[in-house]
Motif scaffolding. Structure first.
Motif, PDB file in Angstrom:
ATOM      1  N   ARG A   1       0.780  -1.312  -0.085  1.00 43.06           N
ATOM      2  CA  ARG A   1       0.022   0.015   0.015  1.00 43.06           C
ATOM      3  C   ARG A   1       1.014   1.434   0.024  1.00 43.06           C
ATOM      4  NH1 ARG A   1      -4.017  -2.857   3.814  1.00 43.06           N
ATOM      5  NH2 ARG A   1      -6.117  -3.264   2.406  1.00 43.06           N
ATOM      6  N   ILE A   2       1.777   1.265   0.861  1.00 37.42           N
ATOM      7  CA  ILE A   2       2.707   2.327   0.705  1.00 37.42           C
ATOM      8  C   ILE A   2       3.384   2.711  -0.730  1.00 37.42           C
ATOM      9  CG2 ILE A   2       5.156   3.100   1.687  1.00 37.42           C
ATOM     10  CD1 ILE A   2       4.701   1.823   4.119  1.00 37.42           C
ATOM     11  N   GLU A   3       3.857   1.440  -1.486  1.00 39.39           N
ATOM     12  CA  GLU A   3       4.093   1.600  -2.930  1.00 39.39           C
ATOM     13  C   GLU A   3       3.100   2.151  -3.642  1.00 39.39           C
ATOM     14  OE1 GLU A   3       6.972   1.584  -5.871  1.00 39.39           O
ATOM     15  OE2 GLU A   3       7.163   1.436  -3.680  1.00 39.39           O
ATOM     16  N   LYS A   4       1.823   1.920  -3.330  1.00 37.27           N
ATOM     17  CA  LYS A   4       0.836   2.255  -4.352  1.00 37.27           C
ATOM     18  C   LYS A   4       0.621   4.028  -4.231  1.00 37.27           C
ATOM     19  CE  LYS A   4      -2.071  -1.998  -5.104  1.00 37.27           C
ATOM     20  NZ  LYS A   4      -3.670  -2.295  -4.588  1.00 37.27           N
ATOM     21  N   ALA A   5       0.783   4.184  -2.860  1.00 37.76           N
ATOM     22  CA  ALA A   5       0.508   5.558  -2.379  1.00 37.76           C
ATOM     23  C   ALA A   5       1.544   6.369  -3.147  1.00 37.76           C
ATOM     24  CB  ALA A   5       0.624   5.939  -1.006  1.00 37.76           C
ATOM     25  N   LYS A   6       2.804   5.801  -3.269  1.00 33.67           N
ATOM     26  CA  LYS A   6       4.157   6.426  -3.639  1.00 33.67           C
ATOM     27  C   LYS A   6       3.836   6.751  -5.251  1.00 33.67           C
ATOM     28  CE  LYS A   6       9.066   6.065  -4.049  1.00 33.67           C
ATOM     29  NZ  LYS A   6      10.394   5.123  -3.701  1.00 33.67           N
TER      30      LYS A   6
ATOM     31  N   GLN B   1       1.237   7.239  -6.626  1.00 25.86           N
ATOM     32  CA  GLN B   1       0.377   8.545  -6.821  1.00 25.86           C
ATOM     33  C   GLN B   1       0.949   9.829  -6.482  1.00 25.86           C
ATOM     34  OE1 GLN B   1      -2.168   7.798  -8.660  1.00 25.86           O
ATOM     35  NE2 GLN B   1      -2.019   5.494  -8.366  1.00 25.86           N
ATOM     36  N   GLY B   2       2.264   9.690  -6.182  1.00 20.80           N
ATOM     37  CA  GLY B   2       2.996  10.869  -5.303  1.00 20.80           C
ATOM     38  C   GLY B   2       2.576  11.230  -4.071  1.00 20.80           C
ATOM     39  N   LEU B   3       2.378  10.404  -3.176  1.00 23.74           N
ATOM     40  CA  LEU B   3       1.700  10.499  -2.096  1.00 23.74           C
ATOM     41  C   LEU B   3       2.387   9.642  -0.976  1.00 23.74           C
ATOM     42  CD1 LEU B   3      -2.001  10.366  -2.824  1.00 23.74           C
ATOM     43  CD2 LEU B   3      -0.735  12.391  -2.549  1.00 23.74           C
ATOM     44  N   ASN B   4       2.438  10.068   0.324  1.00 25.97           N
ATOM     45  CA  ASN B   4       2.843   9.295   1.566  1.00 25.97           C
ATOM     46  C   ASN B   4       1.543   8.914   2.202  1.00 25.97           C
ATOM     47  OD1 ASN B   4       2.291  11.219   3.233  1.00 25.97           O
ATOM     48  ND2 ASN B   4       4.210  12.236   3.228  1.00 25.97           N
ATOM     49  N   PRO B   5       1.672   7.913   3.189  1.00 19.98           N
ATOM     50  CA  PRO B   5       0.585   7.676   3.684  1.00 19.98           C
ATOM     51  C   PRO B   5      -0.321   8.756   4.339  1.00 19.98           C
ATOM     52  CG  PRO B   5       2.387   5.871   4.135  1.00 19.98           C
ATOM     53  CD  PRO B   5       2.665   7.188   3.390  1.00 19.98           C
ATOM     54  N   ILE B   6       0.210   9.573   4.996  1.00 19.74           N
ATOM     55  CA  ILE B   6      -0.553  10.789   5.453  1.00 19.74           C
ATOM     56  C   ILE B   6      -1.232  11.480   4.530  1.00 19.74           C
ATOM     57  CG2 ILE B   6      -0.464  12.774   6.946  1.00 19.74           C
ATOM     58  CD1 ILE B   6      -0.032  10.458   8.624  1.00 19.74           C
ATOM     59  N   GLN B   7      -0.604  11.712   3.539  1.00 25.96           N
ATOM     60  CA  GLN B   7      -1.321  12.508   2.196  1.00 25.96           C
ATOM     61  C   GLN B   7      -2.070  11.618   1.527  1.00 25.96           C
ATOM     62  OE1 GLN B   7       2.521  12.639   0.025  1.00 25.96           O
ATOM     63  NE2 GLN B   7       2.729  15.021   0.671  1.00 25.96           N
TER      64      GLN B   7
ATOM     65  N   GLU C   1      -8.671   3.003  -0.381  1.00 20.65           N
ATOM     66  CA  GLU C   1      -8.467   2.241  -1.227  1.00 20.65           C
ATOM     67  C   GLU C   1      -8.745   2.872  -2.770  1.00 20.65           C
ATOM     68  OE1 GLU C   1      -6.717  -0.491  -1.506  1.00 20.65           O
ATOM     69  OE2 GLU C   1      -7.033  -1.536   0.519  1.00 20.65           O
ATOM     70  N   ALA C   2      -9.788   3.651  -2.589  1.00 19.13           N
ATOM     71  CA  ALA C   2     -10.066   4.524  -3.945  1.00 19.13           C
ATOM     72  C   ALA C   2      -8.877   5.361  -4.126  1.00 19.13           C
ATOM     73  CB  ALA C   2     -11.334   5.338  -3.632  1.00 19.13           C
ATOM     74  N   VAL C   3      -8.174   6.094  -3.237  1.00 18.70           N
ATOM     75  CA  VAL C   3      -6.788   6.731  -3.596  1.00 18.70           C
ATOM     76  C   VAL C   3      -5.912   6.115  -3.984  1.00 18.70           C
ATOM     77  CG1 VAL C   3      -5.395   8.205  -2.577  1.00 18.70           C
ATOM     78  CG2 VAL C   3      -7.772   8.574  -1.798  1.00 18.70           C
ATOM     79  N   LEU C   4      -5.592   4.692  -3.552  1.00 15.20           N
ATOM     80  CA  LEU C   4      -4.395   3.832  -3.823  1.00 15.20           C
ATOM     81  C   LEU C   4      -4.785   3.095  -5.107  1.00 15.20           C
ATOM     82  CD1 LEU C   4      -3.761   2.083  -0.436  1.00 15.20           C
ATOM     83  CD2 LEU C   4      -2.776   4.266  -1.406  1.00 15.20           C
TER      84      LEU C   4
END
Length: 344
Positions: free
Chosen positions: A190-195, A197-203, A294-297
């Protein structure tokens, strides 16, 4: 003969007395005494007097319970928690359970709250910890800094769901469990999926909170997430009405009811006003549930940049990449809102 008869009567009387005494003791220990099945909540620090007060309504013979409790040294071994006492329990079974049996757990549930106070209020209705202590614990500066958080981002670790807890859970235990659940959710994948999208978990959590507030229709959330990500990647302002409402609540109070965002509201000076700032606000505007995260990821891939509430499919939105079409949709929606008499 007469002497033997008298001795016999004395022995018989003694045996009868012992039998009666034995039966009384047996009744105190073994006879059913709990009249109704119920949950018994024993608070932390309760003494035996408090326990007696709590348990009296459920017993037929309080004195028998007290006698057995003293014999088993229960007044010095009182435990807090939720205990399920069963109809027909004897004093022995009851005291043994309260002394050493496994307390009951509760299923704690919370949804998308948008402040520490609201979350604490919801949690304090379900566990022993009070709302004031919960807020103080959740916003403790040392805890936040230790975990790379601040008061703006601290809500990120509370993921709405149903969790199993003991009723006498402390505020600190609740906080630590939620942190553990947050870390469990944010797997390497999930951290990789956020990355991506240009995001970290908090973002990602911050964006998910906006998506959650924007639509209650779960199958729309990946579309909304994709739209906001399109805006972020092209350096557009998010222009998300829920962030303006959040800013208005900060200014006028959480109890203020805002059903319609007016043009003047878009001018409010706040780091949460995404009509005025670029990028994400300082932290989440609520606690997004797993479907929004999950929608964001896993956002929908499309070229939409505009969205407007639909008047034909209430609860859903009209999406488009065309400003011209968006203006048409917006005028249609504003006309519908006016017809409903929604002024604020």
């Amino acid at each position: 003969m007469k002497k033997t008869y008298i001795i016999g009567l004395l022995v018989l009387a003694l045996l009868l007395g012992l039998s009666i005494t034995g039966y009384r003791y047996y009744s105190k220990i073994k006879k059913p005494n709990v009249e109704v099945t119920s949950d018994l909540y024993i608070p932390t620090g309760a003494d035996f007097e408090h326990v007696k007060e709590l348990i009296t309504p459920y017993l037929n013979d309080l004195d028998g319970f007290i006698w057995v409790a003293n014999k088993k040294n229960y007044p010095n071994k009182i435990r807090s928690g939720k205990f399920k006492i069963e109809e027909g329990m004897s004093n022995e079974a009851l005291v043994n359970y309260l002394r050493g049996g496994e307390p009951e757990t509760i299923l704690l549930t919370f949804n998308n709250q948008d402040s520490y106070e609201k979350l604490a209020g919801r949690i304090s209705l379900q566990i022993e910890a009070d709302s004031i202590t919960l807020v103080k614990t959740m916003t403790e500066k040392q805890f936040l800094e230790l975990n790379g958080l601040d008061e703006n981002t601290g809500l990120s670790i509370y993921i709405p769901n149903t969790y199993e807890f003991y009723w006498n859970t402390t505020a600190e235990e609740f906080r630590e469990r939620m942190l553990a659940e947050y870390k469990k959710f944010w797997t390497a994948e999930r951290i990789e999926k956020a990355k991506n999208q240009g995001l970290n978990p908090i973002q990602a959590t911050t964006l998910a909170s906006i998506v959650q507030k924007e639509t209650s229709t779960i199958n729309e959330r990946p579309i909304v997430a994709g739209l906001y990500l399109n805006r972020l990647k092209d350096n557009w302002p998010l222009q998300a009405d829920p962030t303006v409402i959040y800013a208005l609540h900060q200014k006028y109070g959480q109890d203020s009811i805002i059903k319609r965002v007016l043009s003047k509201d878009l001018q409010i000076n706040s780091p949460y006003n995404t009509y005025k700032i670029l990028g994400l606000p300082p932290g989440p505007i609520g606690m997004p549930d797993i479907s929004s995260l999950e929608a964001v990821l896993n956002p929908a891939k499309h070229n939409y940049y505009y969205m407007c509430a639909s008047v034909d499919r209430i609860g859903e939105h009209e999406f488009t990449h065309s400003l011209r079409q968006h203006n048409i949709n917006a005028r249609k929606y504003q006309q519908w809102v006016n017809e409903q008499g929604i002024l604020r």
